[in-house]
Design an enzyme around this catalytic site. Structure first.
Site, PDB file in Angstrom:
ATOM      1  N   ASN A  22     -22.129 -39.565 125.957  1.00  0.00           N
ATOM      2  CA  ASN A  22     -23.528 -39.737 125.561  1.00  0.00           C
ATOM      3  C   ASN A  22     -23.657 -41.160 125.017  1.00  0.00           C
ATOM      4  OD1 ASN A  22     -26.068 -39.729 124.454  1.00  0.00           O
ATOM      5  ND2 ASN A  22     -25.609 -38.201 122.871  1.00  0.00           N
ATOM      6  N   TRP A  23     -24.240 -42.021 125.833  1.00  0.00           N
ATOM      7  CA  TRP A  23     -24.299 -43.441 125.453  1.00  0.00           C
ATOM      8  C   TRP A  23     -25.403 -43.720 124.426  1.00  0.00           C
ATOM      9  CZ3 TRP A  23     -23.669 -46.476 130.772  1.00  0.00           C
ATOM     10  CH2 TRP A  23     -22.452 -46.106 131.351  1.00  0.00           C
ATOM     11  N   LYS A  24     -26.235 -42.729 124.179  1.00  0.00           N
ATOM     12  CA  LYS A  24     -27.351 -42.884 123.219  1.00  0.00           C
ATOM     13  C   LYS A  24     -28.164 -44.134 123.571  1.00  0.00           C
ATOM     14  CE  LYS A  24     -24.670 -40.209 119.952  1.00  0.00           C
ATOM     15  NZ  LYS A  24     -24.290 -39.882 118.587  1.00  0.00           N
TER      16      LYS A  24
ATOM     17  N   HIS B  21     -30.245 -32.596 120.918  1.00  0.00           N
ATOM     18  CA  HIS B  21     -29.241 -33.340 120.158  1.00  0.00           C
ATOM     19  C   HIS B  21     -29.705 -33.455 118.701  1.00  0.00           C
ATOM     20  CE1 HIS B  21     -26.694 -36.570 118.733  1.00  0.00           C
ATOM     21  NE2 HIS B  21     -25.875 -36.287 119.737  1.00  0.00           N
TER      22      HIS B  21
ATOM     23  N   GLU C 193     -29.726 -35.841 116.728  1.00  0.00           N
ATOM     24  CA  GLU C 193     -30.542 -37.044 116.454  1.00  0.00           C
ATOM     25  C   GLU C 193     -31.994 -36.813 116.870  1.00  0.00           C
ATOM     26  OE1 GLU C 193     -27.890 -39.662 118.520  1.00  0.00           O
ATOM     27  OE2 GLU C 193     -26.417 -39.333 116.928  1.00  0.00           O
TER      28      GLU C 193
ATOM     29  N   GLU D 231     -22.002 -29.447 118.022  1.00  0.00           N
ATOM     30  CA  GLU D 231     -21.877 -30.758 117.393  1.00  0.00           C
ATOM     31  C   GLU D 231     -22.236 -30.654 115.905  1.00  0.00           C
ATOM     32  OE1 GLU D 231     -22.058 -34.183 120.387  1.00  0.00           O
ATOM     33  OE2 GLU D 231     -24.104 -33.802 119.746  1.00  0.00           O
TER      34      GLU D 231
ATOM     35  N   GLY E 139     -20.809 -39.534 114.507  1.00  0.00           N
ATOM     36  CA  GLY E 139     -20.863 -40.939 114.121  1.00  0.00           C
ATOM     37  C   GLY E 139     -20.243 -41.241 112.770  1.00  0.00           C
TER      38      GLY E 139
ATOM     39  N   SER F 198     -17.408 -37.376 116.696  1.00  0.00           N
ATOM     40  CA  SER F 198     -16.274 -38.280 116.439  1.00  0.00           C
ATOM     41  C   SER F 198     -15.039 -37.960 117.280  1.00  0.00           C
ATOM     42  CB  SER F 198     -15.918 -38.298 114.950  1.00  0.00           C
ATOM     43  OG  SER F 198     -16.989 -38.856 114.203  1.00  0.00           O
TER      44      SER F 198
ATOM     45  N   GLY G  58     -19.700 -39.602 121.835  1.00  0.00           N
ATOM     46  CA  GLY G  58     -20.676 -40.659 121.563  1.00  0.00           C
ATOM     47  C   GLY G  58     -20.001 -42.022 121.540  1.00  0.00           C
ATOM     48  N   GLY G  59     -19.700 -42.510 120.348  1.00  0.00           N
ATOM     49  CA  GLY G  59     -19.161 -43.865 120.164  1.00  0.00           C
ATOM     50  C   GLY G  59     -18.006 -44.212 121.093  1.00  0.00           C
TER      51      GLY G  59
HETATM   52  P1  13P Z   1     -19.879 -39.644 118.086  1.00  0.00           P
HETATM   53  O1  13P Z   1     -18.788 -39.351 119.089  1.00  0.00           O
HETATM   54  O2  13P Z   1     -20.227 -41.101 118.012  1.00  0.00           O
HETATM   55  O3  13P Z   1     -19.597 -39.032 116.771  1.00  0.00           O
HETATM   56  O4  13P Z   1     -21.209 -38.939 118.647  1.00  0.00           O
HETATM   57  C1  13P Z   1     -21.142 -37.623 119.036  1.00  0.00           C
HETATM   58  C2  13P Z   1     -22.402 -37.259 119.684  1.00  0.00           C
HETATM   59  O5  13P Z   1     -23.455 -37.241 119.057  1.00  0.00           O
HETATM   60  C3  13P Z   1     -22.383 -36.960 121.114  1.00  0.00           C
HETATM   61  O6  13P Z   1     -23.582 -36.429 121.546  1.00  0.00           O
END
Ligand code: 13P
Length: 257
Positions: A9-11, A95, A97, A167, A173, A213, A234-235
């Site tokens: 997930n590149w956000k 999600h 966020e 999640e 994050g 994470s 994510g990251g």
């Molecule tokens: P991180 O891997 O950066 O914690 O993000 C997880 C995430 O929100 C994937 O959708």
């Protein structure tokens, strides 16, 4: 057997040029992985170009969000059909966020899930508790509400098109992933909920991936767990090296699982 799924997930990261470079790097390294699904979810602006990069490979395209209406006066929104015709198979829905910053609720998540399925997309529906909810012992209540309400009126046939992503918000994050045991406990709980709502056979065929994470050094212990069917990253999905490392390590574990 459930085929595990690792999605990046590149956000809100990567320009078109950066997306092309990253997806090309991933393709070069992962073209021969076939015991799990590799999904890239770039920002909507890059979907078309990443689609061209991964064409004729095992790598699958996904989007990060959609609107539930088919079309109309919804400035700034994107419909399921638009994503489908851009080559997306998956769409992340609900999600944390989106729930936190954009007012998404279990009700809007449910509308999106239903609409995605109707249009032939496979939703990755996110659920998970906040830190204070975990600390006050409400994890199972929150997760069960997310699952029940998100899947309202989703029937036995439709549920087979859904991936659930657990999640925990406190792990997103923060660099602090849930331990394999913590994650497995909730995944098992979700699978039991699905068995009650549908039946055991269906619950055993639904993929539940973990997100929060996930890094190359945590993926192996997570994916070894019986009910953890992959990861939503994510990251660490923003760098070729770490994402490729995660997928390769997961693939090795899956061979032995
Ligand atoms: P991180 O891997 O950066 O914690 O993000 C997880 C995430 O929100 C994937 O959708």
């Amino acid at each position: 057997m459930r085929k595990p799924i690792i999605a990046g997930n590149w956000k809100m990261n990567k320009t078109v040029e950066e997306s092309i470079a990253l997806s090309n790097g991933i393709k070069r390294n992962l073209f021969n992985i076939n015991n799990l699904e590799v999904v890239l979810c770039p920002p909507v602006t890059s979907l078309s170009d990443v689609k061209d990069v991964v064409l004729d490979t095992n790598i699958i395209l996904g989007a990060q969000n959609m609107h539930w209406e088919k079309e109309g006066a919804f400035t700034g929104e994107v419909s399921a059909k638009m994503l489908k015709t851009l080559g997306c198979k998956y769409v992340i829905i609900g999600h944390s966020e989106r729930r936190t910053y954009f007012g998404e609720t279990n009700e809007t998540v449910n509308k999106k899930v239903k609409s995605a399925i109707t249009e032939g997309l496979f939703p990755i529906m996110c659920v998970g508790e906040k830190l204070e909810e975990r600390e006050s012992g409400k994890t199972f209540d929150v997760v069960s509400l997310h699952v029940e309400k998100g899947l309202l009126n989703v029937d036995k046939k439709e549920i087979l098109n859904i991936v659930i992503a657990y999640e925990p918000v406190w792990a997103i994050g923060t660099g602090k992933n849930a331990t394999a045991e913590q994650a497995e406990e909730v995944h098992k709980f979700i699978r039991n909920l699905l068995a009650k709502k549908y039946d055991r056979e269906i619950s055993e065929s639904i993929r539940i991936q973990y997100g929060g994470s996930v890094k190359p050094d945590s993926i192996e212990s997570l994916i070894k767990e019986k009910d953890i069917d992959g990861a939503l990253v994510g990251g660490a999905s923003l760098k070729e090296e770490s994402f490729v490392d995660i997928v390769k390590k997961a693939s090795r574990v899956v061979k032995e699982k």
